[in-house]
Design a protein around this motif. Structure first.
Motif, PDB file in Angstrom:
ATOM      1  N   ILE A 163       0.832  -1.201   0.000  1.00  0.00           N
ATOM      2  CA  ILE A 163       0.000   0.000   0.000  1.00  0.00           C
ATOM      3  C   ILE A 163       0.868   1.254   0.000  1.00  0.00           C
ATOM      4  N   THR A 164       0.277   2.351  -0.443  1.00  0.00           N
ATOM      5  CA  THR A 164       0.960   3.652  -0.493  1.00  0.00           C
ATOM      6  C   THR A 164       0.645   4.444   0.775  1.00  0.00           C
ATOM      7  N   HIS A 165       1.681   4.957   1.428  1.00  0.00           N
ATOM      8  CA  HIS A 165       1.501   5.702   2.670  1.00  0.00           C
ATOM      9  C   HIS A 165       1.531   7.205   2.418  1.00  0.00           C
ATOM     10  N   ILE A 166       0.912   7.928   3.347  1.00  0.00           N
ATOM     11  CA  ILE A 166       0.906   9.394   3.307  1.00  0.00           C
ATOM     12  C   ILE A 166       1.695   9.889   4.520  1.00  0.00           C
ATOM     13  N   ASP A 167       2.711  10.704   4.257  1.00  0.00           N
ATOM     14  CA  ASP A 167       3.506  11.286   5.343  1.00  0.00           C
ATOM     15  C   ASP A 167       2.770  12.523   5.859  1.00  0.00           C
ATOM     16  N   ILE A 168       2.243  12.423   7.071  1.00  0.00           N
ATOM     17  CA  ILE A 168       1.446  13.543   7.595  1.00  0.00           C
ATOM     18  C   ILE A 168       2.309  14.748   7.973  1.00  0.00           C
ATOM     19  N   ASN A 169       3.625  14.568   7.948  1.00  0.00           N
ATOM     20  CA  ASN A 169       4.502  15.712   8.196  1.00  0.00           C
ATOM     21  C   ASN A 169       4.881  16.432   6.907  1.00  0.00           C
ATOM     22  N   GLN A 170       4.446  15.878   5.765  1.00  0.00           N
ATOM     23  CA  GLN A 170       4.775  16.475   4.475  1.00  0.00           C
ATOM     24  C   GLN A 170       3.527  16.786   3.630  1.00  0.00           C
ATOM     25  N   ALA A 171       2.496  16.040   3.795  1.00  0.00           N
ATOM     26  CA  ALA A 171       1.321  16.148   2.925  1.00  0.00           C
ATOM     27  C   ALA A 171       0.595  17.470   3.135  1.00  0.00           C
ATOM     28  N   ASP A 172       0.055  18.014   2.044  1.00  0.00           N
ATOM     29  CA  ASP A 172      -0.747  19.232   2.131  1.00  0.00           C
ATOM     30  C   ASP A 172      -2.226  18.865   2.184  1.00  0.00           C
ATOM     31  N   ILE A 173      -3.071  19.871   2.217  1.00  0.00           N
ATOM     32  CA  ILE A 173      -4.512  19.634   2.343  1.00  0.00           C
ATOM     33  C   ILE A 173      -5.053  18.852   1.147  1.00  0.00           C
ATOM     34  N   THR A 174      -4.626  19.216  -0.054  1.00  0.00           N
ATOM     35  CA  THR A 174      -5.129  18.549  -1.260  1.00  0.00           C
ATOM     36  C   THR A 174      -4.812  17.060  -1.249  1.00  0.00           C
ATOM     37  N   GLN A 175      -3.599  16.721  -0.863  1.00  0.00           N
ATOM     38  CA  GLN A 175      -3.205  15.319  -0.836  1.00  0.00           C
ATOM     39  C   GLN A 175      -3.977  14.544   0.226  1.00  0.00           C
ATOM     40  N   LEU A 176      -4.175  15.169   1.373  1.00  0.00           N
ATOM     41  CA  LEU A 176      -4.873  14.488   2.460  1.00  0.00           C
ATOM     42  C   LEU A 176      -6.358  14.279   2.162  1.00  0.00           C
ATOM     43  N   LYS A 188      -7.597  19.799   6.594  1.00  0.00           N
ATOM     44  CA  LYS A 188      -7.151  21.138   6.993  1.00  0.00           C
ATOM     45  C   LYS A 188      -6.717  21.148   8.455  1.00  0.00           C
ATOM     46  N   ALA A 189      -7.451  20.430   9.306  1.00  0.00           N
ATOM     47  CA  ALA A 189      -7.107  20.380  10.727  1.00  0.00           C
ATOM     48  C   ALA A 189      -5.752  19.708  10.940  1.00  0.00           C
ATOM     49  N   ILE A 190      -5.450  18.673  10.168  1.00  0.00           N
ATOM     50  CA  ILE A 190      -4.156  17.984  10.278  1.00  0.00           C
ATOM     51  C   ILE A 190      -3.018  18.941   9.939  1.00  0.00           C
ATOM     52  N   VAL A 191      -3.168  19.663   8.859  1.00  0.00           N
ATOM     53  CA  VAL A 191      -2.125  20.602   8.432  1.00  0.00           C
ATOM     54  C   VAL A 191      -2.016  21.755   9.429  1.00  0.00           C
ATOM     55  N   THR A 192      -3.119  22.259   9.916  1.00  0.00           N
ATOM     56  CA  THR A 192      -3.113  23.390  10.853  1.00  0.00           C
ATOM     57  C   THR A 192      -2.411  23.016  12.157  1.00  0.00           C
ATOM     58  N   LEU A 193      -2.723  21.850  12.714  1.00  0.00           N
ATOM     59  CA  LEU A 193      -2.080  21.414  13.950  1.00  0.00           C
ATOM     60  C   LEU A 193      -0.581  21.236  13.744  1.00  0.00           C
ATOM     61  N   ARG A 194      -0.194  20.753  12.618  1.00  0.00           N
ATOM     62  CA  ARG A 194       1.223  20.581  12.318  1.00  0.00           C
ATOM     63  C   ARG A 194       1.927  21.923  12.241  1.00  0.00           C
ATOM     64  N   GLN A 195       1.279  22.900  11.648  1.00  0.00           N
ATOM     65  CA  GLN A 195       1.872  24.238  11.538  1.00  0.00           C
ATOM     66  C   GLN A 195       1.984  24.926  12.900  1.00  0.00           C
ATOM     67  N   ARG A 196       1.014  24.657  13.775  1.00  0.00           N
ATOM     68  CA  ARG A 196       1.012  25.297  15.081  1.00  0.00           C
ATOM     69  C   ARG A 196       1.917  24.587  16.083  1.00  0.00           C
TER      70      ARG A 196
END
Length: 232
Positions: A163-176, A188-196
Motif C-alpha cells: 500500500i501507499t503511505h501518506i507522510d502527515i509531516n509532508q502532505a498538504d490539504i489537497t493530498q490528504l 485542513k485540521a491535520i495541516v493546521t495542527l502541524r503548523q502550530r
C-alpha cells in the motif's frame, strides 16, 4: 301413353340399378384397398358375389408414397438412454485466486458476478485508497453488496505491504483530502495542527484533533506515516 310410362319407369329402374351397382363396386374396391377402413354401402350379398366374379374394374396394387414422418415435440426434457450418459463427469472449474492490490481488470472480470464496470470501480477505489489493507474494504466499493462480496471474497487475498503511505509531516490539504477516509475539514485540521505545534511524532497524535474520531483514525491509520520526524 301407357306404353310410354312403362318405358319411362323401366329407364328409371335401370338407372337406379346402375347406381346401386356402381356404389357397390366403389365400396368393394375401397374395402379391398383399405381393409382397416371399410366403407359401408347398402349392397346385397348377391351383388357383391357377382362383382367378385366379374369385377368392373381390375384390381391393381395400391401405390404408397413415403413421406418423412413429422417430428414429435414434447415440453418435457428428453432422457438420454445412452449407457454412458450416467458415467460422464465434468471437471470442476479451476479455482481462481488473485492478489487484490496487483490484480488488473482482466483478472477481476474472471470472477463470478464481476463485470467490467465493477472491476473498474475496484481498481479506481484502490488507487484512491493507496491499496487495500483487508478484503472487507471491498464492501465500500459502489455496487458490491453482500451477495457479490460473498461470491468474490474467497478468490482474493491482500498483500498490505504494497500500500501507499501518506507522510502527515509532508502532505498538504489537497493530498490528504483526496483519501476516501478524510474530508476537507479533517485534512485542513491535520495541516493546521502541524503548523502550530510542529511535526507529528506518531500517527496517534491525530487523536488530539477533535474532528477526527477514533473510528476514522482506525481506518486511516494504516495509510499514514511520520517518516520526517523532528530531530531530538
Amino acid at each position: 301413353m301407357e306404353g310410354g310410362l312403362t318405358r319411362q319407369r323401366a329407364y328409371i329402374w335401370l338407372a337406379l340399378a346402375l347406381l346401386i351397382i356402381l356404389g357397390a363396386s366403389l365400396a368393394w374396391i375401397h374395402s379391398r384397398q383399405h381393409p382397416s377402413n371399410p366403407v359401408t354401402a347398402p349392397v346385397s350379398d348377391s351383388i357383391v358375389a357377382l362383382l367378385e366374379q366379374h369385377p368392373d374394374t381390375p384390381h391393381s396394387p395400391t401405390t404408397h408414397h413415403s413421406f418423412p414422418s413429422r417430428p414429435h415435440y414434447s415440453s418435457h426434457p428428453a432422457h438420454s438412454t445412452s449407457p454412458t450418459s450416467s458415467s460422464i463427469h465434468y471437471s470442476p472449474r479451476k479455482t481462481l485466486s488473485f492478489e487484490l492490490n496487483s490484480a488488473d481488470s482482466i483478472d477481476l472480470v474472471q470472477l463470478y458476478n464481476i463485470g467490467p464496470t465493477i472491476a473498474h470501480r475496484i481498481i479506481r477505489y484502490r488507487a484512491l485508497l493507496g491499496g487495500f489493507v483487508n478484503i472487507e474494504q471491498l464492501r465500500e466499493v459502489y455496487g458490491i453488496d453482500s451477495a457479490r462480496f460473498a461470491d468474490i471474497a474467497p478468490h482474493l487475498y491482500v498483500d498490505s505491504l504494497s500500500i501507499t503511505h501518506i507522510d502527515i509531516n509532508q502532505a498538504d490539504i489537497t493530498q490528504l483530502k483526496r483519501h476516501p477516509y478524510l474530508d476537507y475539514y479533517q485534512a485542513k485540521a491535520i495541516v493546521t495542527l502541524r503548523q502550530r505545534s510542529g511535526s507529528y511524532r506518531t500517527t496517534a497524535d491525530l487523536l488530539n484533533i477533535p474532528i477526527i474520531e477514533k473510528e476514522t483514525f482506525t481506518k486511516i491509520q494504516p495509510y499514514l506515516t511520520c517518516n520526517s520526524q523532528p530531530s531530538k
